[in-house]
Scaffold this active site. Structure first.
Site, PDB file in Angstrom:
ATOM      1  N   ASN A  11       0.869  -1.178   0.000  1.00  0.00           N
ATOM      2  CA  ASN A  11       0.000   0.000   0.000  1.00  0.00           C
ATOM      3  C   ASN A  11       0.906   1.229   0.000  1.00  0.00           C
ATOM      4  O   ASN A  11       1.537   1.520   1.004  1.00  0.00           O
ATOM      5  CB  ASN A  11      -0.884  -0.055   1.262  1.00  0.00           C
ATOM      6  CG  ASN A  11      -1.698   1.200   1.463  1.00  0.00           C
ATOM      7  OD1 ASN A  11      -1.780   2.052   0.581  1.00  0.00           O
ATOM      8  ND2 ASN A  11      -2.308   1.329   2.640  1.00  0.00           N
ATOM      9  N   TRP A  12       0.942   1.907  -1.134  1.00  0.00           N
ATOM     10  CA  TRP A  12       1.868   3.041  -1.262  1.00  0.00           C
ATOM     11  C   TRP A  12       1.315   4.338  -0.675  1.00  0.00           C
ATOM     12  O   TRP A  12       1.976   5.365  -0.700  1.00  0.00           O
ATOM     13  CB  TRP A  12       2.255   3.237  -2.740  1.00  0.00           C
ATOM     14  CG  TRP A  12       3.190   2.171  -3.253  1.00  0.00           C
ATOM     15  CD1 TRP A  12       3.657   1.082  -2.557  1.00  0.00           C
ATOM     16  CD2 TRP A  12       3.769   2.072  -4.568  1.00  0.00           C
ATOM     17  NE1 TRP A  12       4.492   0.330  -3.358  1.00  0.00           N
ATOM     18  CE2 TRP A  12       4.572   0.920  -4.599  1.00  0.00           C
ATOM     19  CE3 TRP A  12       3.678   2.859  -5.719  1.00  0.00           C
ATOM     20  CZ2 TRP A  12       5.289   0.526  -5.741  1.00  0.00           C
ATOM     21  CZ3 TRP A  12       4.377   2.481  -6.856  1.00  0.00           C
ATOM     22  CH2 TRP A  12       5.178   1.322  -6.864  1.00  0.00           C
ATOM     23  N   LYS A  13       0.078   4.313  -0.231  1.00  0.00           N
ATOM     24  CA  LYS A  13      -0.537   5.478   0.412  1.00  0.00           C
ATOM     25  C   LYS A  13      -0.319   6.731  -0.448  1.00  0.00           C
ATOM     26  O   LYS A  13      -0.285   6.624  -1.668  1.00  0.00           O
ATOM     27  CB  LYS A  13       0.007   5.626   1.839  1.00  0.00           C
ATOM     28  CG  LYS A  13      -0.168   4.333   2.646  1.00  0.00           C
ATOM     29  CD  LYS A  13       0.081   4.478   4.109  1.00  0.00           C
ATOM     30  CE  LYS A  13      -0.124   3.131   4.789  1.00  0.00           C
ATOM     31  NZ  LYS A  13      -0.002   3.188   6.227  1.00  0.00           N
ATOM     32  N   HIS A  97      -9.433   0.893   4.765  1.00  0.00           N
ATOM     33  CA  HIS A  97      -8.168   1.060   5.498  1.00  0.00           C
ATOM     34  C   HIS A  97      -8.406   1.991   6.691  1.00  0.00           C
ATOM     35  O   HIS A  97      -9.187   2.940   6.597  1.00  0.00           O
ATOM     36  CB  HIS A  97      -7.101   1.639   4.552  1.00  0.00           C
ATOM     37  CG  HIS A  97      -5.737   1.634   5.165  1.00  0.00           C
ATOM     38  ND1 HIS A  97      -5.333   2.596   6.064  1.00  0.00           N
ATOM     39  CD2 HIS A  97      -4.708   0.761   5.047  1.00  0.00           C
ATOM     40  CE1 HIS A  97      -4.096   2.312   6.460  1.00  0.00           C
ATOM     41  NE2 HIS A  97      -3.695   1.200   5.860  1.00  0.00           N
ATOM     42  N   GLU A  99      -6.797   4.371   7.851  1.00  0.00           N
ATOM     43  CA  GLU A  99      -6.588   5.811   7.595  1.00  0.00           C
ATOM     44  C   GLU A  99      -7.807   6.405   6.900  1.00  0.00           C
ATOM     45  O   GLU A  99      -8.142   7.573   7.123  1.00  0.00           O
ATOM     46  CB  GLU A  99      -5.303   6.016   6.774  1.00  0.00           C
ATOM     47  CG  GLU A  99      -4.071   5.770   7.644  1.00  0.00           C
ATOM     48  CD  GLU A  99      -2.853   5.240   6.909  1.00  0.00           C
ATOM     49  OE1 GLU A  99      -2.799   5.322   5.662  1.00  0.00           O
ATOM     50  OE2 GLU A  99      -1.935   4.736   7.588  1.00  0.00           O
ATOM     51  N   GLU A 169      -5.326  -5.299  10.451  1.00  0.00           N
ATOM     52  CA  GLU A 169      -4.314  -4.274  10.678  1.00  0.00           C
ATOM     53  C   GLU A 169      -4.583  -3.571  12.007  1.00  0.00           C
ATOM     54  O   GLU A 169      -5.376  -2.618  12.058  1.00  0.00           O
ATOM     55  CB  GLU A 169      -4.345  -3.249   9.544  1.00  0.00           C
ATOM     56  CG  GLU A 169      -4.048  -3.842   8.186  1.00  0.00           C
ATOM     57  CD  GLU A 169      -3.467  -2.788   7.239  1.00  0.00           C
ATOM     58  OE1 GLU A 169      -2.363  -3.013   6.739  1.00  0.00           O
ATOM     59  OE2 GLU A 169      -4.108  -1.753   7.047  1.00  0.00           O
ATOM     60  N   GLY A 175       2.561   1.889  10.829  1.00  0.00           N
ATOM     61  CA  GLY A 175       3.530   2.972  10.701  1.00  0.00           C
ATOM     62  C   GLY A 175       4.236   3.326  11.995  1.00  0.00           C
ATOM     63  O   GLY A 175       4.882   4.363  12.093  1.00  0.00           O
ATOM     64  N   SER A 215       3.463  -2.524  10.235  1.00  0.00           N
ATOM     65  CA  SER A 215       4.922  -2.597  10.393  1.00  0.00           C
ATOM     66  C   SER A 215       5.514  -3.945   9.968  1.00  0.00           C
ATOM     67  O   SER A 215       6.435  -4.444  10.608  1.00  0.00           O
ATOM     68  CB  SER A 215       5.321  -2.242  11.832  1.00  0.00           C
ATOM     69  OG  SER A 215       4.918  -0.924  12.139  1.00  0.00           O
ATOM     70  N   GLY A 236       2.862  -1.264   4.285  1.00  0.00           N
ATOM     71  CA  GLY A 236       2.883   0.169   3.972  1.00  0.00           C
ATOM     72  C   GLY A 236       4.305   0.632   3.734  1.00  0.00           C
ATOM     73  O   GLY A 236       4.881   0.427   2.662  1.00  0.00           O
ATOM     74  N   GLY A 237       4.898   1.211   4.756  1.00  0.00           N
ATOM     75  CA  GLY A 237       6.229   1.830   4.651  1.00  0.00           C
ATOM     76  C   GLY A 237       7.264   0.994   3.918  1.00  0.00           C
ATOM     77  O   GLY A 237       7.961   1.489   3.019  1.00  0.00           O
TER      78      GLY A 237
HETATM   79  P1  PGA Z   1       2.887   0.032   7.691  1.00  0.00           P
HETATM   80  O1  PGA Z   1       1.433   0.254   7.057  1.00  0.00           O
HETATM   81  O2  PGA Z   1       3.455  -1.215   7.066  1.00  0.00           O
HETATM   82  O3  PGA Z   1       3.667   1.263   7.310  1.00  0.00           O
HETATM   83  O4  PGA Z   1       2.709  -0.108   9.155  1.00  0.00           O
HETATM   84  C1  PGA Z   1       0.553  -0.815   6.856  1.00  0.00           C
HETATM   85  C2  PGA Z   1      -0.723  -0.320   6.258  1.00  0.00           C
HETATM   86  O5  PGA Z   1      -1.178   0.776   6.604  1.00  0.00           O
HETATM   87  O6  PGA Z   1      -1.330  -0.998   5.405  1.00  0.00           O
END
Ligand code: PGA
Length: 251
Positions: A11-13, A97, A99, A169, A175, A215, A236-237
């Protein structure tokens, strides 16, 4: 270890311009071209989907949107319809998600509508659920997840759910560098599978992939993947860099 085919999704956000996204996609394509035993998906921002689809042509990497509208079309300024998503080359869509729930007021009900819309357009819905730190500390993780899963999937017929992927998640792990322990992940994945079983039977529950997000990194993926109910990762990251994401795919 799970018996289901793993899915590792990135997920590149809200990162990467079109040219940055294409460059990362090209590098990734090259690094993981020989992988055949894992499903791989990346979800760049809407603006770079078409260009990334071009860069991924002929590869083993699927493309996903980070959300979508449940409306077919209409006067909804700034929204992206399921047909628009499909027309870029996507076959997956991340839905609900945390967010999106936290900052853009998505609710279990609108998540449900988006899942229905994704299924209607033959997109694999990657349906995200997870508890906050406060909810975990208050020992209400299971009831929070029960509501998210039950409402998110309400009124969707069993035959429409065959492609469903659930992403657990925990919000406190996104993150933050704090990963759930393998035991915590396994416990919740098992619980989510029991909810799927209650709704649609054990054959269905056993067939559905439940991936972990929060993470995930090259150095913790193998341990997470050793759990029987962890069927992959939503990253994500660590998915933003082609080398680090390829290491996760090649765990
Ligand atoms: P993260 O994000 O790996 O940076 O914790 C995961 C996500 O939000 O899907």
């Amino acid at each position: 270890m799970s018996l289901r085919r793993p899915l590792i999704a990135g997920n590149w956000k809200m990162y990467k311009t079109c040219s940055e996204a294409v460059e990362t996609a090209r590098n990734l394509k090259d690094l993981i071209k020989d992988v055949t035993d894992v499903d791989i998906m990346i979800a760049p921002s809407f603006t770079s989907l078409s260009m990334v689809a071009g860069a991924l042509a002929g590869s083993n990497i699927h493309l996903g949107a980070q959300t979508l509208s449940w409306h077919e079309d209409g006067a909804y300024t700034g929204e992206i319809s399921p047909s628009m998503v499909v027309s870029t080359g996507c076959d997956h869509a991340i839905i609900g998600h945390s967010e999106r729930r936290q900052y853009f007021h998505e609710t279990d009900d609108t998540v449900n509508k988006r899942i229905v819309a994704a299924i209607k357009h033959d997109l694999v819905p990657v349906f995200c659920v997870g508890e906050t730190e406060t909810e975990r500390e208050a020992n209400i993780t299971f009831s929070v997840l029960d509501k998210q899963v039950t409402t998110g999937l309400q009124d969707i017929a069993l035959e429409d759910l065959s492609k469903l992927v659930v992403a657990y998640e925990p919000i406190w792990a996104i993150g933050t560098g704090k990963t759930a322990t393998t035991e915590q992940a396994q416990e919740v994945h098992q619980f989510i599978r029991s909810l799927l079983e209650k709704a649609h039977g054990s054959g269905f529950a056993e067939s559905i992939r439940i991936v972990y997000g929060g993470s995930v990194k090259p150095d913790n993926v193998a341990e997470l993947m050793s759990m029987p109910d962890v069927d992959g990762g939503l990253v994500g990251g660590a998915s933003l860099d082609a080398v680090s994401f390829s290491k996760i795919v090649l765990y």
